[in-house]
Design a protein around this motif. Sequence first.
Motif, PDB file in Angstrom:
ATOM      1  N   UNK B  33       1.027  -1.361  -0.027  1.00 39.13           N
ATOM      2  CA  UNK B  33      -0.101  -0.049   0.048  1.00 39.13           C
ATOM      3  C   UNK B  33       1.006   1.154  -0.049  1.00 39.13           C
ATOM      4  N   UNK B  36       2.218   1.951  -3.218  1.00 38.36           N
ATOM      5  CA  UNK B  36       1.413   2.480  -4.275  1.00 38.36           C
ATOM      6  C   UNK B  36       1.290   1.377  -5.657  1.00 38.36           C
ATOM      7  N   UNK B  37       1.014   1.639  -6.745  1.00 38.32           N
ATOM      8  CA  UNK B  37       0.949   0.955  -7.621  1.00 38.32           C
ATOM      9  C   UNK B  37       2.344   0.425  -8.281  1.00 38.32           C
ATOM     10  N   UNK B  38       2.617  -0.788  -8.102  1.00 41.36           N
ATOM     11  CA  UNK B  38       3.782  -1.490  -8.499  1.00 41.36           C
ATOM     12  C   UNK B  38       3.972  -1.652  -9.937  1.00 41.36           C
ATOM     13  N   UNK B  39       5.057  -1.178 -10.461  1.00 38.04           N
ATOM     14  CA  UNK B  39       5.291  -1.113 -11.890  1.00 38.04           C
ATOM     15  C   UNK B  39       6.360  -1.934 -12.357  1.00 38.04           C
ATOM     16  N   UNK B  60       9.773  -1.500  -7.964  1.00 35.80           N
ATOM     17  CA  UNK B  60       9.447  -0.284  -8.413  1.00 35.80           C
ATOM     18  C   UNK B  60       8.127   0.279  -8.493  1.00 35.80           C
ATOM     19  N   UNK B  61       7.548   1.427  -7.890  1.00 33.84           N
ATOM     20  CA  UNK B  61       6.266   1.882  -8.039  1.00 33.84           C
ATOM     21  C   UNK B  61       6.204   3.012  -8.825  1.00 33.84           C
ATOM     22  N   UNK B  62       5.096   3.855  -8.959  1.00 33.77           N
ATOM     23  CA  UNK B  62       5.134   5.136  -9.453  1.00 33.77           C
ATOM     24  C   UNK B  62       5.872   6.054  -8.662  1.00 33.77           C
ATOM     25  N   UNK B  63       5.805   6.118  -7.313  1.00 32.95           N
ATOM     26  CA  UNK B  63       6.350   6.821  -6.448  1.00 32.95           C
ATOM     27  C   UNK B  63       7.876   6.674  -6.003  1.00 32.95           C
TER      28      UNK B  63
END
Lengths: 364, 119
Positions: B33, B36-39, B60-63
Motif C-alpha cells: 500500500x 502504491x501501484x507497483x510497476x 518499483x512503483x510510480x512513487x
Amino acid sequence: MLKTPLNDTHKRLGARLVEFGGWEMPVMYRGINDEHVYTRTAASIFDVSHMGRLKFTGDDAEKFLDKVCTRNIAKVAVGKSAYSHVCNEQGCILDDVIVSRFKDHLYMVCNAGNREKIVAHLKKHIEGMKVKMEDLTTGTVMFAIQGPAVLPLFKEQSDKLPIKVPEIPRYGCFGGSYMGMGYTVFRSGYTGEDGFEFVLPAMAGVLVWDFFTKDGGPDRATIKPAGLGARDTLRLEAGMPLYGHELSEHVNSLAAGCKWCVDLNKDYVGSAALRKFDSDGLRFKMTGLALEGRRIARQGSKILSEGREVGEVTSGTLSPTLGKSIAMGYVETALSNSEAKLAVDVSGTPIPATVVGLPFYRRQ
Amino acid sequence: MAVLNDRRYLKSHEWHKLDGDICTIGITQFAADALTDVTYVSLPAAGKEVSAGKPFGEIESVKATSDLVSGVTGVVAEVNSKLNDSPDLVNSDPAGGLDDQGEALRQVRFRKAPVCRRL
C-alpha cells in the motif's frame, strides 16, 4: 505544516496525506493509476489550495510584474492568463507562475514551496513603486476540475451555476462576486486535459467541492477526487515542467525549453543573462525520453551515450496512458535529437532510450 | 490490517514463510500500500545465492524504487515469473494467497533456509 481548508474533506474521503511544499496534501485517494486514468477518461477534482495566490493593485502593478516576469505582462488582456517564469539576475528560474489580468487587478499563482521565496523576491523589487501586494493563499480554497467530461458537465449544469463557466476561453479567467462571495475561475490546469480552476473563500470552497463531487446519477459522469500523485504523472505525460524537477535555480528558462514564455525584447530581472544564453547557445536542453521496458528513470538518473555521461533525468514514470516508461531530463544539445542512441542508468543497469518530442500525450 | 502469524517479518516489511527447507519471501500489505501501484519487480534468477540482511532485488512503483531484503541465506529455487507481466499482483495480493486459477502467488522461494532465527 499548513493545512488547506479541505483537509478534513480529504480525511473523510480516505486520502493518504503527505507533506508537500510545507502543506499536508492528499497524494492519493483510490490509487495513483486509477485516478490518472479517470482524469484522462472522465473528470477529477484536485485540491490545489497549497499554490500561492498573490493579488496586485495600484498604478504600477503591470509595470512591477513586467520587471520580474519573463513574459510580457503588458500584452496580457483583461480576462486572460499567461504562464511566465520569475528569474534571478543570472536568468535562472526562481519559480514558474501564472499571471492573470482582471478589470481592477493582476493576480499571480506561484508554487507552494516557493511562495515565501517569491514574496521576499518581489518585496525586494517593489520599493518605490505604487503597488500593493496581498497574499491571499491561506484564506481561500483553490481546486482544479480536469478531464474530458468537465466541459459537457458544466454545459449541462450551467443553469444551476451563477457563472457561465463554459464560456471562459482556454487560458482565460473570470472573477466576480455572488451573494457577497468573491470567486475566480480559470480555464487552465496541470494535467493536459481541458478544465477549470476555481478560487473561493475557504468555507464556501469546501461546500462547493462537495457539490461538485456529489453523484450526478448513473448516466452522468461523476467528478471524483484525485491526489498529487496522479497530478504528477498527468503533467509528466503532458510534458509540463515541475519546479524542483525540470525547473530550479540551477537552470535558465531557455535551457528549460520555455523560450515561448521569455520576452528577450524587454528589460527585467534576468533579461541580460537570458539574452546572453540566447546568443551563446545552450549546452543542455530539456528533452523527452522513451525508455525500453517497464523500469522507471528517477530524478538524478544519469543519461549516457556510448558509456559517457551526457545528461540527467529530472522526472520519470511509467505512463499509464501510453503503457511506456517515459522521462524528462537535460541532455547535451548536440544529442537532443531522435537519432541519438542514449541510455538511462537505472539502478546500475543502462536502459536504452530514445529522444521523443514533448508532450508525450496530447488530448484529442 | 491482520498480521499473519504463519510467517516472520523483517522491519523493512518483507515476510518469510518457512515450509520444510523452502522459505518463501514476499512483502507485506502495508508495504504494498505504501509503495502504491507497483510497476516493476526485479528478482534474481533461480540458482542465485542470497544472504541474510542483504538486498536481493528491487521493487518499483510510480512513487519510488525500493530494495527487497532477504532475512535468510540460501539459494533461489524459484521466482514468481507472473510478476514480469503483472507486477500489480504485488498490490492485489502481497500476502501470496491464491490467484483466480488457484495458484499460489509466490514472490521468491528459497531452497535451504537455515538462518530463520535472524528474522
